[in-house]
Design a protein around this motif. Sequence first.
Motif, PDB file in Angstrom:
ATOM      1  N   ARG A 244     -15.706  -7.118  18.935  1.00  0.00           N
ATOM      2  CA  ARG A 244     -14.833  -7.593  17.864  1.00  0.00           C
ATOM      3  C   ARG A 244     -13.539  -6.778  17.879  1.00  0.00           C
ATOM      4  N   VAL A 245     -12.403  -7.452  17.744  1.00  0.00           N
ATOM      5  CA  VAL A 245     -11.100  -6.810  17.625  1.00  0.00           C
ATOM      6  C   VAL A 245     -10.485  -7.266  16.312  1.00  0.00           C
ATOM      7  N   VAL A 246     -10.100  -6.310  15.461  1.00  0.00           N
ATOM      8  CA  VAL A 246      -9.531  -6.614  14.156  1.00  0.00           C
ATOM      9  C   VAL A 246      -8.205  -5.884  14.019  1.00  0.00           C
ATOM     10  N   GLY A 247      -7.212  -6.574  13.473  1.00  0.00           N
ATOM     11  CA  GLY A 247      -5.937  -5.943  13.154  1.00  0.00           C
ATOM     12  C   GLY A 247      -5.738  -5.889  11.654  1.00  0.00           C
ATOM     13  N   VAL A 248      -5.322  -4.719  11.138  1.00  0.00           N
ATOM     14  CA  VAL A 248      -4.985  -4.598   9.725  1.00  0.00           C
ATOM     15  C   VAL A 248      -3.508  -4.237   9.633  1.00  0.00           C
ATOM     16  N   ASP A 249      -2.776  -4.989   8.827  1.00  0.00           N
ATOM     17  CA  ASP A 249      -1.331  -4.779   8.723  1.00  0.00           C
ATOM     18  C   ASP A 249      -0.898  -4.963   7.288  1.00  0.00           C
ATOM     19  N   ARG A 250       0.074  -4.172   6.850  1.00  0.00           N
ATOM     20  CA  ARG A 250       0.551  -4.260   5.475  1.00  0.00           C
ATOM     21  C   ARG A 250       1.578  -5.363   5.285  1.00  0.00           C
ATOM     22  N   SER A 251       2.033  -5.976   6.373  1.00  0.00           N
ATOM     23  CA  SER A 251       3.037  -7.027   6.299  1.00  0.00           C
ATOM     24  C   SER A 251       2.382  -8.405   6.317  1.00  0.00           C
ATOM     25  N   ALA A 252       2.565  -9.151   5.235  1.00  0.00           N
ATOM     26  CA  ALA A 252       2.042 -10.518   5.201  1.00  0.00           C
ATOM     27  C   ALA A 252       2.738 -11.383   6.246  1.00  0.00           C
ATOM     28  N   THR A 253       4.012 -11.126   6.484  1.00  0.00           N
ATOM     29  CA  THR A 253       4.753 -11.889   7.485  1.00  0.00           C
ATOM     30  C   THR A 253       4.181 -11.654   8.870  1.00  0.00           C
ATOM     31  N   ALA A 254       3.909 -10.381   9.188  1.00  0.00           N
ATOM     32  CA  ALA A 254       3.348 -10.065  10.502  1.00  0.00           C
ATOM     33  C   ALA A 254       1.967 -10.695  10.678  1.00  0.00           C
TER      34      ALA A 254
ATOM     35  N   ILE B 200     -11.568 -12.139  17.285  1.00  0.00           N
ATOM     36  CA  ILE B 200     -10.351 -11.495  16.802  1.00  0.00           C
ATOM     37  C   ILE B 200     -10.165 -11.812  15.329  1.00  0.00           C
ATOM     38  N   GLY B 201      -9.911 -10.776  14.533  1.00  0.00           N
ATOM     39  CA  GLY B 201      -9.699 -10.963  13.109  1.00  0.00           C
ATOM     40  C   GLY B 201      -8.445 -10.264  12.637  1.00  0.00           C
ATOM     41  N   LEU B 202      -7.899 -10.726  11.511  1.00  0.00           N
ATOM     42  CA  LEU B 202      -6.707 -10.141  10.901  1.00  0.00           C
ATOM     43  C   LEU B 202      -6.975  -9.899   9.423  1.00  0.00           C
ATOM     44  N   PHE B 203      -6.412  -8.803   8.924  1.00  0.00           N
ATOM     45  CA  PHE B 203      -6.623  -8.458   7.518  1.00  0.00           C
ATOM     46  C   PHE B 203      -5.332  -7.865   6.974  1.00  0.00           C
ATOM     47  N   HIS B 204      -4.889  -8.348   5.834  1.00  0.00           N
ATOM     48  CA  HIS B 204      -3.628  -7.908   5.222  1.00  0.00           C
ATOM     49  C   HIS B 204      -3.904  -6.845   4.163  1.00  0.00           C
ATOM     50  N   ALA B 205      -3.519  -5.611   4.455  1.00  0.00           N
ATOM     51  CA  ALA B 205      -3.691  -4.519   3.498  1.00  0.00           C
ATOM     52  C   ALA B 205      -2.926  -3.303   3.980  1.00  0.00           C
ATOM     53  N   ASP B 206      -2.582  -2.426   3.066  1.00  0.00           N
ATOM     54  CA  ASP B 206      -2.008  -1.127   3.388  1.00  0.00           C
ATOM     55  C   ASP B 206      -3.144  -0.158   3.665  1.00  0.00           C
ATOM     56  N   LEU B 207      -3.067   0.579   4.757  1.00  0.00           N
ATOM     57  CA  LEU B 207      -4.182   1.430   5.170  1.00  0.00           C
ATOM     58  C   LEU B 207      -4.589   2.420   4.092  1.00  0.00           C
ATOM     59  N   ALA B 208      -3.634   3.093   3.472  1.00  0.00           N
ATOM     60  CA  ALA B 208      -3.965   4.127   2.492  1.00  0.00           C
ATOM     61  C   ALA B 208      -4.678   3.560   1.269  1.00  0.00           C
ATOM     62  N   ARG B 209      -4.471   2.262   0.989  1.00  0.00           N
ATOM     63  CA  ARG B 209      -5.066   1.629  -0.187  1.00  0.00           C
ATOM     64  C   ARG B 209      -6.230   0.712   0.174  1.00  0.00           C
TER      65      ARG B 209
END
Length: 217
Positions: free
Chosen positions: A43-53, A110-119
């Motif tokens: 499984r490959v997951v990306g977490v990014d704080r940008s909704a646009t990205a 492959i998965g994507l998740f929208h969040a800020d890492l620290a939160r």
Amino acid sequence: MGDARFRWFADVMELRGTDRVLEIGPGSSPSLALLAERVTHGRVVGVDRSATAIARAAQRLGAGRGASTDHAEPSADNPAEAGGRAPTDHAPPSVDEACAPAAQVNSDRIGLFHADLARLRPEQLLDTFGIDGFDKILAVNVNVFWTKRPTAELAVIEKLLVSGGGLYLCYGYGGPDGASTSPKPPPGRLDEYLTEAGFTVRTRASGDLLCVHAARD
């Protein structure tokens, strides 16, 4: 794996076909698909704080129509974009981003998740993708790990890693051959912060690329 940088990163990470890999701040680059070429049964997951990205990455991966939505922690826009990503750092969320829902794209591998890492709430991310932890966590040109003591970020990472897992902080825009010209963290800065947090640190460098591997004692 067509990108020489990510071939080198994958080699340093010793990616296996069954690994569960999290990339922090992939932006809308093709990195997740490149990693998935090595992780054929994991499984490959990306977490990014940008909704646009996240939206652009979902479109690139052809998974945009299957995206489900839920609410996560507020997130700020990320300057990282396609191709050679700009270094990323934390910033206060904009009004639009703070109110945006989290896009959770969950394909077979492959998965994507929208969040800020620290939160980020680790249990929410793990539950979303039905796993108990990540074997390897990668961050490429993410500056928050050395521009300040990343106490909150490393605490989240510790909860996301399985026993024996590793964090890989990688920097550079060129390839593994030739001169080192890209900006890098000051020597010893990452080692200091990671060691303070209880990690054992090893550093690899080749050409314009640097990778700091942090593992728990």
